[in-house]
Design a protein around this motif. Sequence first.
Motif, PDB file in Angstrom:
ATOM      1  N   ILE A 101       0.949  -1.179   0.102  1.00  0.00           N
ATOM      2  CA  ILE A 101      -0.155   0.006   0.062  1.00  0.00           C
ATOM      3  C   ILE A 101       0.781   1.266   0.095  1.00  0.00           C
TER       4      ILE A 101
ATOM      5  N   LEU B 199       2.223   1.667  -3.356  1.00  0.00           N
ATOM      6  CA  LEU B 199       1.253   2.404  -4.356  1.00  0.00           C
ATOM      7  C   LEU B 199       1.013   3.863  -3.921  1.00  0.00           C
TER       8      LEU B 199
ATOM      9  N   SER C 132       3.828   5.656  -5.344  1.00  0.00           N
ATOM     10  CA  SER C 132       3.975   5.602  -6.803  1.00  0.00           C
ATOM     11  C   SER C 132       2.807   6.996  -7.397  1.00  0.00           C
ATOM     12  N   LEU C 133       1.679   6.890  -6.656  1.00  0.00           N
ATOM     13  CA  LEU C 133       0.669   7.856  -7.131  1.00  0.00           C
ATOM     14  C   LEU C 133       1.043   9.270  -6.696  1.00  0.00           C
TER      15      LEU C 133
END
Length: 733
Positions: free
Chosen positions: A10, A13, A16-17
Amino acid sequence: MIHNTPVKAIKLLLFSLTLLALAWVYLHYTYQKVNKKEFENTLLIARTVASTFKVTDLNELQLNESDLARSSYQSIKTILTEVIRANPNARFAYFFTERNGKIYFLADSEPPSSKDYSPPGQEYTEAHNEDYLIFKDGKESYTGPVTDRWGTWMNVLIPIKDKTTGRTIAAFGLDFNAHTWNIYLLYEIIESSILLILLFISLFVSYKIRFKNFLLKEENNSRKKAEEALRIAEYQQRSLIENIPTGIVVHLPDTSVYYSNPRASFLLGLTEKQMKGKTAFEKTWHFIDETGQVLSKADYPVNKILETRQILKDYIIGIVHSDMAQPVWAICNGYPTFNSNGSLLEIVITFNDITQLKESEERLQESEKELIESQKVSGIGSYSLDIINNRWTSSIVLNNILGIDNSYDHSTNGWFSLIHHSDYQEIYDYFKKEILEKKKRFDKEYRIISKDENIEHWVHCIGMLTFDNHDNPAKLIGTIQDITERKKIMTALNEAKMKAESSDNLKTAFLNNISHEVRTPLNGILGFGELLASNDSTNEERAEYFGFLKSNCNRLVSTIHDYIDISLIVSGSEKETKSSFIINKLIEELLLKFQPRCIDKGLTFSLDCPIWIFTEFIYTDPDLLLKIMTHLLDNAIKFTHHGEISLGCIKKEDNIEFFVKDTGIGIDEDKKDQIFDSFTQADSSYTRGHEGNGLGLSIAKGLTLLLDGKIYVESVKNLGSTFFVSIPLNETK
């Protein structure tokens, strides 16, 4: 470890976002910045080109086929064509106007044979809101992309205004192909994107490696983390205390030293081992107060806290070391700590070294004494008049000049009562009308009668106004110099001048000029320097004094530069270094320097230059030519109070003739031959209120002759003047 894996995923993620969001913001910012930069460059090109067109040529056009035979149309057509030729990124250049709510073409850059050619009077049926809006608000605009029957364009519009009415009579447009524009933007975005992609790849790979290593080591290191964190915390705390620039001493309730860090040992002159267990009642310590007196043991920091059981703040002591000639000065702070029963556990005292600060204060006090002594020698005192509260303050030197002390009536009436009766009314009117009403700079010489000796003195008073939030005069700050001896000298010089031969006139003029132009700013520098050194001034007042000090310094530097230039010219030591350069660079530098000054004075600054200045080279000394034009523009702005200043150039055979035209006070016919002489102004009675040493035009003439050029003037009294400088286009063989 099983539970931590989804958490790490998580986090990866979210990371990366976040990177993608930052990348989008960066690319969007890059696009906006590049797009804005291109528009601003395009607008600058269009503005420069538009300044070359004459309003009279546009007014002659009738919006029909008869315009084709007019020389004004042909001139405009030629320039538009040259603009497109000189700017390969541009596609169309054109003029249009608005009549009865419709847009009509005046001229464009296309040849008649082109399918895109627009003859005079053709209606612009694809006109957009911006094309109509420019005739309403008269503002420049740049838009895009805009699509019409000719294609898709990035568009820049420049209003052409009637100088008399200020109305927009036409608009100059310059179109750039949107495809070329977008390719450039795309190139910048792609370049930035590649860098971001490489950055993301490296970050992602690094993160994946660290993530795998974490999974491998997490189970082995989990047991050691708490111990390592505690060890690090203890080490950091110990390191902080050991290396902090503040000395720390911890006393037990009996005042014995329980702990001291290295900085405390250094300041107190004892090793940690020597200090350990020492109480405040032993003869080990040698403290003094700020007056140099030995500090009693009751006044030792630890004993004061022990007695009062209160926090000690900002207590200054001197620490005497047997191996040092000067004491170490420290500011002490301390506090007692108690247990739950209220019993004293320990006393913590900190020592901060302020020796350099004390030495700086002593040097500042010495500097203030030296400043006062220098003012005594020069006979300059400073004052600050609070106009709102009708009170003024004066320096010691000014009190000596006026023969008063602090008990004297420091009101405005008290000031005016010191003025000689013969000068009273003139100075009173000058203060009320010129200073308070017209908000001018105070600069007057007058006589006073000293109160202590009842003797007449000549003084030179200068001052600058400061204003409140409503632009009303709030304070008058400045200096007063005793110029009695100088007046006697000047009187003697004037008498000698009347008897001297005509060959001595220039020397006398030089003495008079340098006396004012050097001493006046120097007086301001010394006076405001004293105000800056005063401890009574607020930060805002110091900022104001610094502004006045900077203004006088700039004036003094400018005067010295002029004297150096005229000396080099007269002695033949000034040398030229010629090179080839584009004329437009000189025009742009002068435009950037003088247009803001004209705007500040309420004047219009315009260019009257042909299109060839963008490609024409001249072989001469660029620095000396810049000096010449700077002196001419300075002179024009100084003696022009309304109207406009115009800068231009034309070709005359093998020469380039530059000219500066103004709508100023003009020059009498019989004074034209004198204005290029040193220390000369055409009308001394009128220009007495203008700053200047009278060397500008003399320097301009000397430098012009050095460049094998010619300088002359055409002028009509009260209508304006035009100064011409003709310089050879190429190197003189």
